[in-house]
Design a protein around this motif. Sequence first.
Motif, PDB file in Angstrom:
ATOM      1  N   ASP A   3      95.272 -15.144   4.212  1.00  0.00           N
ATOM      2  CA  ASP A   3      94.234 -15.808   4.996  1.00  0.00           C
ATOM      3  C   ASP A   3      94.183 -17.318   4.815  1.00  0.00           C
ATOM      4  O   ASP A   3      93.963 -18.038   5.759  1.00  0.00           O
ATOM      5  CB  ASP A   3      92.862 -15.184   4.778  1.00  0.00           C
ATOM      6  CG  ASP A   3      92.468 -15.009   3.343  1.00  0.00           C
ATOM      7  OD1 ASP A   3      92.725 -13.930   2.822  1.00  0.00           O
ATOM      8  OD2 ASP A   3      91.894 -15.925   2.757  1.00  0.00           O
ATOM      9  N   SER A   6      95.054 -20.468  -1.749  1.00  0.00           N
ATOM     10  CA  SER A   6      94.053 -20.209  -2.780  1.00  0.00           C
ATOM     11  C   SER A   6      94.282 -21.015  -4.052  1.00  0.00           C
ATOM     12  O   SER A   6      93.575 -20.820  -5.020  1.00  0.00           O
ATOM     13  CB  SER A   6      94.028 -18.718  -3.111  1.00  0.00           C
ATOM     14  OG  SER A   6      95.291 -18.326  -3.581  1.00  0.00           O
ATOM     15  N   ASP A  22      92.909  -7.909   1.733  1.00  0.00           N
ATOM     16  CA  ASP A  22      92.101  -9.060   2.165  1.00  0.00           C
ATOM     17  C   ASP A  22      90.741  -8.585   2.661  1.00  0.00           C
ATOM     18  O   ASP A  22      90.605  -7.467   3.162  1.00  0.00           O
ATOM     19  CB  ASP A  22      92.798  -9.813   3.308  1.00  0.00           C
ATOM     20  CG  ASP A  22      93.821 -10.817   2.817  1.00  0.00           C
ATOM     21  OD1 ASP A  22      93.931 -11.012   1.590  1.00  0.00           O
ATOM     22  OD2 ASP A  22      94.509 -11.400   3.674  1.00  0.00           O
ATOM     23  N   ARG A  23      89.753  -9.456   2.564  1.00  0.00           N
ATOM     24  CA  ARG A  23      88.412  -9.151   3.056  1.00  0.00           C
ATOM     25  C   ARG A  23      88.399  -9.096   4.577  1.00  0.00           C
ATOM     26  O   ARG A  23      89.069  -9.884   5.246  1.00  0.00           O
ATOM     27  CB  ARG A  23      87.415 -10.209   2.594  1.00  0.00           C
ATOM     28  CG  ARG A  23      87.252 -10.298   1.098  1.00  0.00           C
ATOM     29  CD  ARG A  23      86.317 -11.432   0.682  1.00  0.00           C
ATOM     30  NE  ARG A  23      86.440 -12.660   1.461  1.00  0.00           N
ATOM     31  CZ  ARG A  23      87.349 -13.609   1.248  1.00  0.00           C
ATOM     32  NH1 ARG A  23      88.238 -13.462   0.277  1.00  0.00           N
ATOM     33  NH2 ARG A  23      87.382 -14.703   1.982  1.00  0.00           N
ATOM     34  N   LYS A  69      89.037 -10.958   9.987  1.00  0.00           N
ATOM     35  CA  LYS A  69      89.661 -11.011   8.677  1.00  0.00           C
ATOM     36  C   LYS A  69      89.338 -12.333   8.011  1.00  0.00           C
ATOM     37  O   LYS A  69      89.149 -13.344   8.679  1.00  0.00           O
ATOM     38  CB  LYS A  69      91.176 -10.856   8.858  1.00  0.00           C
ATOM     39  CG  LYS A  69      91.946 -10.668   7.582  1.00  0.00           C
ATOM     40  CD  LYS A  69      93.414 -10.524   7.925  1.00  0.00           C
ATOM     41  CE  LYS A  69      94.327 -11.206   6.974  1.00  0.00           C
ATOM     42  NZ  LYS A  69      93.946 -12.466   6.441  1.00  0.00           N
ATOM     43  N   ALA A  70      89.289 -12.333   6.712  1.00  0.00           N
ATOM     44  CA  ALA A  70      89.075 -13.574   5.966  1.00  0.00           C
ATOM     45  C   ALA A  70      90.059 -14.616   6.439  1.00  0.00           C
ATOM     46  O   ALA A  70      91.216 -14.317   6.719  1.00  0.00           O
ATOM     47  CB  ALA A  70      89.263 -13.313   4.470  1.00  0.00           C
ATOM     48  N   ASP A  72      89.163 -16.535   9.111  1.00  0.00           N
ATOM     49  CA  ASP A  72      88.788 -16.706  10.516  1.00  0.00           C
ATOM     50  C   ASP A  72      89.818 -16.190  11.496  1.00  0.00           C
ATOM     51  O   ASP A  72      90.048 -16.783  12.539  1.00  0.00           O
ATOM     52  CB  ASP A  72      88.467 -18.176  10.827  1.00  0.00           C
ATOM     53  CG  ASP A  72      87.213 -18.642  10.118  1.00  0.00           C
ATOM     54  OD1 ASP A  72      86.329 -17.799   9.884  1.00  0.00           O
ATOM     55  OD2 ASP A  72      87.126 -19.825   9.803  1.00  0.00           O
TER      56      ASP A  72
END
Length: 92
Positions: A3, A6, A22-23, A69-70, A72
């Motif tokens: 996403d 990090s 993933d979130r 999804k994380a 955007d």
Amino acid sequence: MTDHPSTFKADGTHRPGVQWDDRAELHHADDGQGIFDGGKGLRGGTLAEMVGQFMAYPAEDRDKYVIQKAGDHMLTRAEIESLAARDDFPGA
């Protein structure tokens, strides 16, 4: 399908393939998004869980939903169904 970076300068953050952990959130396709979009999710969890939830809906209802999804990224029906059809989909 990572996403976003990090780590500082994004060194070593690219992971090949689909990041099933993933979130993600399931949303109504026409919920208007906007600044309160985070509160409009119907369900939340991992991308794998949300793809599985989406696929549990009857085919005739799937156009009513999207997955956000994380990072955007909004996944529509065609994208979600192609993810569910992958050999590495955890719900397969």
